[in-house]
Design a protein around this motif. Structure first.
Motif: not given
Ligand code: HIS
Length: 388
Positions: A245-252
């Protein structure tokens, strides 16, 4: 008995090279451009030393640098010193010591030479490498990760590097997953190597109850949104889920600050030094194998959250057109000193005639000399003439 071949003065130790013009100039000007962009975002320049004590540099997260470090003995104290292979651990030390009381978020930039024992195979730079980068110490947030990436992207755009790709990874995800699934510690390194090699057959064989999940992770790589969509559909235990989820939040967050940036995601890839604790990034020029830079999240020497991005100007300069030389003006022995100074102030390089008898050389000799030295103009008296 065999005779040793005569020692050539051009011989240098393996992996160390002389850089000539225009390469040396392109590299130096490239570093200056990067540092200007970093400074414009509030990253203050620091300059850690080339060598440190082994016990300081290779402590904590620096332990992962041990295999790549040249060691030298201080003839004075007989203590072992290390030539830095990477500047980030030095910043991690500074953040916990002399910069410990500086306000957070702490933004620093740096550039300098490093020495590694074994350069990556794709690199032509050899063992002496250049680094120029930024570190952001204090916040542990996707916005901080995104800031270093977008500042990095802006710096590359300023340099004129065409088409770059920022490839995001999450090195702690797989170890967390293997631990949560109680995969035997003896199998974990073999399994991680198989994942890194993208060897689906070995992963299926070694992965036990996790095989399906690991194969799905292996496949969830590619353009960021597509890979994250696949990742979101894989059922993961809590810690591994939190990392994804942190990876996804960084991409966002990166999408907000640098919407046009080309981003890819690979959740099982491991690259670079092993001190990273969160999202990592490798920067490539599209279609080229060597890394232009790397970065990621880690902990400073007193466990403060930090992230950064380090470019490799020695690799970067091969992807951009050579820096243009300034026009060269030959100063004939009678050249007017004030006019010459004005030409320099306007961006010309002036090459002085080194004759002790100012009027000895005639105009023809001056022209020949100017041409031999690669000058486009000649200054005689106060008159500057273009050579044809
Ligand atoms: N200095 C690291 C990248 C990095 C910067 N900050 C955090 N990680 C490298 O060159 O691989």
């Amino acid at each position: 008995m065999t005779d040793d071949p005569p020692f050539s003065p051009a011989l240098l130790p393996a992996g160390f090279v002389d850089l000539l013009t225009p390469d040396a100039r392109t590299e130096a000007e490239g570093v200056a451009t990067l540092m200007r962009v970093f400074a414009s975002h509030g990253y203050d320049r620091v300059r850690p030393p080339l060598m440190e004590f082994e016990e300081t540099l290779l402590a904590g997260s620096g332990a992962t640098l041990a295999d790549q470090s040249f060691r030298v003995m201080d003839p004075d104290t007989r203590k072992m010193m290390v030539l830095r292979p990477d500047i980030t651990p030095q910043i991690a030390r500074m953040a916990a010591t002399r910069l410990g009381a500086a306000p957070r978020p702490l933004r620093v930039s740096y550039s300098g030479a490093c020495v590694v024992v074994m350069p990556a195979a794709a690199e032509e730079s050899g063992r002496q490498i250049m680094q120029a980068g930024i570190e952001l110490i204090g916040p542990d947030s996707p916005q901080a990760d995104a800031e270093v990436m977008s500042v990095g992207a802006e710096a590359l755009a300023q340099l004129g590097v065409p088409e770059v790709s920022f490839d995001l990874t999450m090195p702690p995800l797989v170890p967390a997953l293997l631990e949560e699934a109680s995969i035997s510690p003896s199998v974990r390194p073999v399994l991680m190597r198989a994942l890194d090699r993208k060897d689906a057959a070995a992963v299926a064989e070694l992965g036990g109850s996790l095989s399906e999940t690991l194969i799905a992770l292996l496949r969830a790589a590619g353009p960021a949104e597509q890979a994250l969509d696949q990742l979101a559909h894989i059922s993961l235990p809590p810690r591994a889920r939190a990392f994804s989820e942190r990876l996804a939040a960084t991409v966002a967050a990166v999408r907000k600050t640098a919407p046009a940036l080309r981003l890819t995601v690979d959740p099982v890839e491991f690259r670079g030094w092993k001190y990273h604790t969160g999202v990592c990034v490798t920067v490539f020029a599209v279609g080229r194998a060597e890394e232009l830079g790397r970065g990621g999240r880690y902990l400073s020497s007193d466990n403060e959250p930090a992230c950064g991005l380090t470019f490799r100007p020695d690799v970067l300069f091969r992807t951009i057109p050579p820096a243009q030389p300034c026009p060269r003006v030959y100063l004939a022995p009678d050249a007017d000193a004030q006019v010459a100074a004005r030409l320099r102030a306007e961006g010309h390089a002036t090459l002085a005639a080194l004759s002790s008898t100012p009027h000895a050389a005639g105009p023809e000799q001056n022209r020949a000399e100017a041409q031999r030295l690669g000058c486009s103009h000649i200054l005689s008296g106060a008159t500057c003439t273009k050579l044809d």
